[in-house]
Design an enzyme around this catalytic site. Structure first.
Site, PDB file in Angstrom:
ATOM      1  N   SER A  55       0.804  -1.222   0.000  1.00  0.00           N
ATOM      2  CA  SER A  55       0.000   0.000   0.000  1.00  0.00           C
ATOM      3  C   SER A  55       0.833   1.266   0.000  1.00  0.00           C
ATOM      4  O   SER A  55       0.365   2.309  -0.478  1.00  0.00           O
ATOM      5  CB  SER A  55      -0.939   0.005   1.214  1.00  0.00           C
ATOM      6  OG  SER A  55      -1.857  -1.058   1.138  1.00  0.00           O
ATOM      7  N   HIS A  69      -4.612  -2.043  -4.462  1.00  0.00           N
ATOM      8  CA  HIS A  69      -4.202  -3.364  -4.945  1.00  0.00           C
ATOM      9  C   HIS A  69      -5.342  -4.336  -4.672  1.00  0.00           C
ATOM     10  O   HIS A  69      -6.331  -3.977  -4.018  1.00  0.00           O
ATOM     11  CB  HIS A  69      -2.925  -3.835  -4.228  1.00  0.00           C
ATOM     12  CG  HIS A  69      -3.066  -3.821  -2.725  1.00  0.00           C
ATOM     13  ND1 HIS A  69      -3.818  -4.749  -2.041  1.00  0.00           N
ATOM     14  CD2 HIS A  69      -2.592  -2.960  -1.784  1.00  0.00           C
ATOM     15  CE1 HIS A  69      -3.794  -4.477  -0.745  1.00  0.00           C
ATOM     16  NE2 HIS A  69      -3.065  -3.378  -0.568  1.00  0.00           N
ATOM     17  N   THR A 129      -1.663   4.043   3.538  1.00  0.00           N
ATOM     18  CA  THR A 129      -2.458   4.770   2.544  1.00  0.00           C
ATOM     19  C   THR A 129      -2.755   6.208   2.956  1.00  0.00           C
ATOM     20  O   THR A 129      -2.457   7.142   2.203  1.00  0.00           O
ATOM     21  CB  THR A 129      -3.750   4.001   2.220  1.00  0.00           C
ATOM     22  OG1 THR A 129      -3.413   2.701   1.732  1.00  0.00           O
ATOM     23  CG2 THR A 129      -4.569   4.728   1.182  1.00  0.00           C
TER      24      THR A 129
END
Length: 516
Positions: free
Chosen positions: A114, A377, A177
């Site tokens: 991430s 993802h 993130t």
């Protein structure tokens, strides 16, 4: 002999051929609802006007780990929760007019993490796994090697143009993130100073929580909601739920943030509901670590707002900050965590809350707002087994007979055991199954036992772990493309197969910033 046919005559013959085919379609085919609906969709696309107008605001939604199979299973679950078969359902954002596919690899890994993927979206370049906003020249976990290779993020660039900024996540704000919107570090795990290595301290690297407070040339990010209180508090300080902080430097960053910004800080649902109507600078940290799964949110000690509530509140606050616009990033972080645990139930339930938040944002935001929905993802999450249409998506496979009708019994594998529609290529599900399983538990010390007889087990319960092919301590990410969906000014730039770092450039193009 070669016969030459005039172009006009050739075109007329082609049209005649098409009309001839259309004229032989039986009425029971052309009147079928599948036929009618699909034809209407094509007509709508034909009438679609490419929207390349300038956006005032941008909201980027990131479903962490939300691969295409997760979206498919979630839309079916949502439909079945309404009493439908489910397959015909659409999630809110799946009806957006523009859709593309996104390539997710990192510069050093075929299957990404991430930090690298969100860095691509936040800066416009791809980089290594595990690093946040450091060019691929730097080494992971090596502070000195990262010096001089720090990247400018979309938040920095937006604020330099006078736009407001916000970040919302159900994970820790310091997690990969959300942290990619503001932090620059060669190691995503340096969330607070207790994790910094001696080399990092000597070379002058700071932890992610500190970087959040120090972000920007002004008073930083305007609104932030999520978890991660422990990384803002000293280890001798306990929070509202009695959990100790992680910091070893003795600094209470929540107090430092309030002193810097004069903003509103909240820790629980009551505080969230009481945010002043005129507040334009807000920080909400609702858990020591990650926030709860949506299905478990009601059990939080101090109470947590939902992703939808945090999203709409963030939009409301940002709208009050003037007419220059804003950039907001919203992450549903725990889709990823449920998948790592091999727990489809919570991955899908959090995906449905994510879709609700997107729908609420679309209704609240104006026509001048570009909304993009994507993932960072996917996961090795599968949907298979030839189940009959409408079979419970979290259930065991029941197939069809030779006539195409539903069977009356469970479909068995070659080991004479039933199996679920949903499963994982790897993870904990190889070694331990059962309705009593806790999605966050660890089974590293338990023996590898292989397949279990699921006949009498309710696989639709929240704590069930789907089976996995390869035994690992945690299920892994996958490397295939994920999707991106867009609506609003600039949405027409979202088409085809793109590299993940293109999302940064789409945002800049839509805002008319022309970042160089």
């Amino acid at each position: 002999m070669k016969i030459l046919i005039p172009k006009a005559l050739c075109l007329a013959m082609t049209l005649c051929a098409i009309n001839a085919v259309a004229s032989v379609l039986p009425s029971y085919q052309t009147s079928d609802q599948w036929f009618v609906d699909a034809k209407d969709v094509v007509e709508q696309r034909n009438n679609l006007v490419a929207d390349t107008n300038k956006a005032k605001n941008v909201i980027l939604f990131v479903g962490d780990g939300m691969g295409v199979s997760t979206m498919t299973a979630a839309r079916i679950l949502q439909g079945q929760m309404r009493g439908e078969t489910g397959e015909e359902n659409f999630l809110s954002f799946e009806r957006f007019p523009y859709t593309g596919l996104v390539k997710t690899y990192n510069t050093n890994q075929q299957t990404p993490d991430s930090a690298g993927t969100m860095t691509a979206m936040a800066t416009g370049i791809k980089t290594k796994a595990g690093v946040l906003n450091i060019a691929p020249n730097g080494l992971r976990g090596d502070c000195d090697s990262s010096k001089g290779f720090e990247l400018t993020t979309i938040f920095e660039y937006a604020e330099a143009q006078g736009l407001s900024t916000g970040v919302v996540s159900t994970a820790r704000i310091t997690h990969a993130t959300p942290a990619a919107t503001f932090a620059k570090t060669p190691e995503r795990n340096w969330e607070s100073d207790d994790k910094l290595t001696d080399e990092a301290k000597a070379a002058g690297c700071t932890d992610i929580a500190t970087q959040f407070v120090e972000f920007g040339k002004g008073d930083g990010i305007d609104v932030a909601f999520g978890g991660g209180r422990r990384h803002f508090l000293p280890k001798d300080v306990t929070d509202i739920e009695g959990k100790a902080g992680k910091r070893t430097d003795g600094v209470n960053l929540t107090e430092k943030w309030q002193e810097k910004t004069q903003g509103t800080y909240v820790e629980d649902k009551a505080g969230f509901d009481s945010i002043p109507a005129d507040a334009t600078k807000v920080l909400g940290l609702f858990n020591a670590s990650h926030m709860r799964y949506e299905s478990d949110r009601a059990n939080d000690v101090a109470g947590e707002p939902s992703l939808t509530e945090m999203t709409t509140k963030a939009i409301d606050i940002l709208n009050k900050r003037g007419d220059k616009g804003y950039v907001l990033v919203v992450e549903s972080g725990r889709i990823d965590h449920a998948h790592h645990a091999g727990n489809a139930y919570n991955a899908l339930k959090d995906t449905l809350e994510y879709a609700n938040a997107i729908n609420a944002a679309k209704e609240l935001a104006g026509d001048d707002t570009l909304i993009m929905v994507t993932a960072d993802h996917g996961h090795v999450f599968t949907m298979a087994g030839y189940a009959v249409r409408g079979n419970p998506i979290l259930g065991k496979v029941v197939g069809t007979d030779r006539s195409g009708n539903p069977k009356s019994e469970l479909t068995l594998a070659r080991d004479e055991l039933p199996y679920t529609t949903l499963g994982y290529t790897n993870g904990l599900g190889f070694r331990n199954l059962g309705s009593e399983t806790n999605a966050d538990a660890s089974y590293a010390d338990e023996p590898i036992t292989g397949r279990h007889d699921l006949t009498a087990i309710d696989t639709t319960l929240p704590g069930f772990h789907q089976e996995a092919l390869i035994p690992l301590g945690s299920e892994t990410h996958s490397g295939e493309d994920i999707s991106v969906h867009a609506v609003g000014p600039g949405a027409a730039y979202v088409q085809g197969v793109i590299e993940q770092n293109s999302i940064f450039h789409i945002i800049n193009k839509a805002l008319g910033l022309n970042a160089e």
